[in-house]
Every structure is written in structure tokens, then in C-alpha cells.
Design a protein around this motif. Structure first.
Motif, PDB file in Angstrom:
ATOM      1  N   UNK A  53       0.856  -1.184   0.000  1.00  0.00           N
ATOM      2  CA  UNK A  53       0.000   0.000   0.000  1.00  0.00           C
ATOM      3  C   UNK A  53       0.894   1.237   0.000  1.00  0.00           C
ATOM      4  N   UNK A  54       0.757   2.053  -1.036  1.00  0.00           N
ATOM      5  CA  UNK A  54       1.515   3.290  -1.162  1.00  0.00           C
ATOM      6  C   UNK A  54       0.548   4.462  -1.109  1.00  0.00           C
ATOM      7  N   UNK A  55       0.890   5.468  -0.323  1.00  0.00           N
ATOM      8  CA  UNK A  55       0.093   6.695  -0.276  1.00  0.00           C
ATOM      9  C   UNK A  55       0.835   7.793  -1.025  1.00  0.00           C
ATOM     10  N   UNK A  56       0.152   8.427  -1.961  1.00  0.00           N
ATOM     11  CA  UNK A  56       0.712   9.542  -2.722  1.00  0.00           C
ATOM     12  C   UNK A  56      -0.016  10.801  -2.270  1.00  0.00           C
ATOM     13  N   UNK A  57       0.706  11.672  -1.570  1.00  0.00           N
ATOM     14  CA  UNK A  57       0.092  12.841  -0.962  1.00  0.00           C
ATOM     15  C   UNK A  57       0.668  14.125  -1.561  1.00  0.00           C
ATOM     16  N   UNK A  58      -0.209  15.090  -1.830  1.00  0.00           N
ATOM     17  CA  UNK A  58       0.260  16.349  -2.380  1.00  0.00           C
ATOM     18  C   UNK A  58      -0.859  17.360  -2.455  1.00  0.00           C
ATOM     19  N   UNK A  60      -1.926  -1.294  -3.792  1.00  0.00           N
ATOM     20  CA  UNK A  60      -2.770  -0.096  -3.792  1.00  0.00           C
ATOM     21  C   UNK A  60      -1.922   1.162  -3.829  1.00  0.00           C
ATOM     22  N   UNK A  61      -2.260   2.048  -4.760  1.00  0.00           N
ATOM     23  CA  UNK A  61      -1.698   3.390  -4.797  1.00  0.00           C
ATOM     24  C   UNK A  61      -2.814   4.331  -4.393  1.00  0.00           C
ATOM     25  N   UNK A  62      -2.727   4.841  -3.173  1.00  0.00           N
ATOM     26  CA  UNK A  62      -3.779   5.660  -2.590  1.00  0.00           C
ATOM     27  C   UNK A  62      -3.411   7.135  -2.732  1.00  0.00           C
ATOM     28  N   UNK A  63      -4.162   7.849  -3.561  1.00  0.00           N
ATOM     29  CA  UNK A  63      -3.904   9.264  -3.817  1.00  0.00           C
ATOM     30  C   UNK A  63      -4.817  10.105  -2.929  1.00  0.00           C
ATOM     31  N   UNK A  64      -4.223  11.013  -2.165  1.00  0.00           N
ATOM     32  CA  UNK A  64      -5.030  11.792  -1.239  1.00  0.00           C
ATOM     33  C   UNK A  64      -4.362  13.120  -0.901  1.00  0.00           C
ATOM     34  N   UNK A  65      -5.170  14.073  -0.423  1.00  0.00           N
ATOM     35  CA  UNK A  65      -4.649  15.341   0.092  1.00  0.00           C
ATOM     36  C   UNK A  65      -4.306  15.227   1.568  1.00  0.00           C
ATOM     37  N   UNK A  66      -5.125  14.438   2.268  1.00  0.00           N
ATOM     38  CA  UNK A  66      -5.127  14.501   3.721  1.00  0.00           C
ATOM     39  C   UNK A  66      -4.666  13.206   4.368  1.00  0.00           C
ATOM     40  N   UNK A  67      -4.281  13.332   5.624  1.00  0.00           N
ATOM     41  CA  UNK A  67      -3.787  12.195   6.381  1.00  0.00           C
ATOM     42  C   UNK A  67      -4.914  11.371   6.987  1.00  0.00           C
ATOM     43  N   UNK A  68      -6.145  11.885   6.979  1.00  0.00           N
ATOM     44  CA  UNK A  68      -7.211  11.267   7.770  1.00  0.00           C
ATOM     45  C   UNK A  68      -7.508   9.831   7.343  1.00  0.00           C
ATOM     46  N   UNK A  69      -7.469   9.513   6.044  1.00  0.00           N
ATOM     47  CA  UNK A  69      -7.754   8.135   5.616  1.00  0.00           C
ATOM     48  C   UNK A  69      -6.632   7.198   6.053  1.00  0.00           C
ATOM     49  N   UNK A  70      -5.437   7.761   6.271  1.00  0.00           N
ATOM     50  CA  UNK A  70      -4.303   6.932   6.660  1.00  0.00           C
ATOM     51  C   UNK A  70      -4.357   6.529   8.132  1.00  0.00           C
ATOM     52  N   UNK A  71      -5.376   7.021   8.841  1.00  0.00           N
ATOM     53  CA  UNK A  71      -5.628   6.534  10.191  1.00  0.00           C
ATOM     54  C   UNK A  71      -6.245   5.133  10.131  1.00  0.00           C
TER      55      UNK A  71
END
Length: 251
Positions: free
Chosen positions: A32-37, A197-208
Motif C-alpha cells: 500500500x503506497x500513499x501519494x500525498x500532495x 494499492x496506490x492511494x492518492x489523497x490530500x489529507x492524512x485522515x484516511x491513513x488513520x
């Protein structure tokens, strides 16, 4: 079904405007990778280019599935390899029921399945996502609320079990309860089916709720930093200003 998606030195543009400016990223099954920006950094463009959206031009670099370039493949051919995109703004498809759409897609990606057997699979996944049984007979996303559309995207992913799934801001517009349900589905798919999974998001909240193996900071069309889950917490408190400043960008 592929085991690894590798993006190598990817540059892409739209209407002559450069958006992606040298992206390097590898996502393997089960990771699972999170791409944040920030907004406008090119995150959604990256997802569109990976899936072969014809509105974008690849100017340089490559996208590899198990070491083989997929740049010449049409979007449907990339999907057959096991790539999946959950849209930020899912489209409505009047006249096509959720059940018929998903059974047809399942047959193309895996193997033809009888209506009775598929109905059983669909019922199980609807229950897991806390969706009503009559969703199966509704037209795809037609009249769905924003939260229902996002759950419908997760329903597709749960049934199709892709090799690599790109979730483009799946958390946007979700309340806390819906966010937890969507997150549980993503976690279950990664663990039980080995979907990367490549999870694209602005915020940290889903990463909780969805714990990434790697977090990548995406600013001005490129990855400017990578690290573990702690990097997302740092972004939550500090934002993206320091990265934008280093690149000479105005906030």
C-alpha cells in the motif's frame, strides 16, 4: 495478472502544458503506497496517464507491468492486465445495472460466471460494504449520493480483485462512517487478495484507517520525498509549504 507496476522517469503533458516532470515509482502486489500532495500537483494526472487516458501525452519515460511497457496499450487492455482506477468523480451510467456491469467486467478480467454464482459473490460484497441489496438492480451510479458512488467503486474493486488498484481521492466527500467502511475494504483486499494499492489523497485522515507501507510527497509533478507512515503525520502538522518553497513555488 501482473505482480509489479513500475513508473520510470515519466514526463507527461496535456494540450502542450507539462504536468508530470519525472515520476519514478514502483508498486508491487500486496503493498500500500500513499501519494500525498496539494491541489494541482499532478496526482490525478498520474492516475489518468497510468490508465492510458488519451487526453494526455507521454513525452518521456515509461510505464512497465512486470518489466514490459504498456504505453501502447489501450485503457481496456491495461485493465485486463489487472490495473484498476477508482475515479475521483465516478460517472453515472443510466440503463446499465450494477449487477450486469460487474458480471460483464468480471467475465472479461477473470472468466465467465453464471448469474446465480455471481449473485452470491455480489451479495457478500454488498454486505461487507454496508450497501443495500437493491443496489445490484440500480443503474450504475445513477442517482447515487457521493458516498454511495465511492462505495460502488470499492464494490467494483472487491469483486474484480485487480493486481494493482489506484484510488484517486476515494476519501473526498466521505463522512467518518463511510470512510471507515471504504478503508476496511481496501485493507481487506490488500491482505486477502494481494492487491497492490496506490492511494492518492490530500489529507492524512484516511491513513488513520489504511496503513501504508510507503508514503510519497508529490509536488509540482514529481515525487519530492518518500518515507514510512510517519511522513504522513509530518505532513499533517507541517503541510506542503517546505517542499513548495524548496522548489521555488508560491503557495
Amino acid at each position: 495478472m501482473i505482480k509489479e507496476l513500475a513508473i520510470k522517469g515519466l514526463h507527461a503533458s496535456v494540450a502542450g502544458k507539462s504536468i508530470l516532470k519525472g515520476v519514478d515509482l514502483v508498486v508491487r502486489r500486496g503493498e500500500i503506497h500513499a501519494l500525498m500532495g496539494p491541489n494541482g500537483s499532478g496526482k490525478s494526472t498520474l492516475s489518468s496517464v497510468i490508465m492510458g487516458n488519451p487526453g494526455y501525452t507521454v513525452d518521456e519515460g515509461d510505464i512497465l507491468a512486470d518489466g514490459k511497457s504498456i504505453l501502447s496499450l489501450e485503457p481496456e487492455e491495461r485493465a485486463k492486465l489487472g490495473l484498476f482506477l477508482s475515479f475521483q468523480y465516478p460517472l453515472e451510467v443510466p440503463g446499465v445495472t450494477v449487477s450486469n456491469f460487474l458480471r460483464t467486467a468480471y467475465g472479461h478480467l477473470h472468466e465467465p460466471i453464471s448469474p446465480v454464482k455471481f449473485a452470491g459473490l455480489l451479495k457478500k460484497e454488498l454486505s461487507a460494504l454496508h450497501m443495500k441489496a437493491d443496489v445490484a438492480d440500480r443503474y450504475l451510479n445513477d442517482g447515487f449520493s457521493g458516498g454511495e458512488k465511492k462505495r460502488a467503486e470499492m464494490l467494483q474493486m472487491a469483486l474484480l480483485k485487480p493486481s494493482i488498484a489506484i484510488l484517486d481521492e476515494t476519501d473526498s466527500g466521505l463522512d467518518v462512517d463511510a470512510l471507515k467502511i471504504v478503508s476496511e475494504s481496501a485493507n481487506r483486499l490488500a491482505k486477502e487478495s494481494g492487491t497492490g494499492i496506490l492511494l492518492i489523497t490530500h489529507y492524512q485522515r484516511i491513513l488513520k484507517y489504511v496503513k501504508p507501507d510507503r508514503v510519497h510527497v508529490f509536488v509540482n509533478g514529481r515525487i519530492v520525498n518518500s518515507g514510512g507512515p510517519e511522513l504522513a503525520e509530518k505532513l499533517e502538522s507541517r503541510g506542503y509549504a517546505e517542499y513548495s518553497s524548496k522548489l521555488g513555488l508560491v503557495e
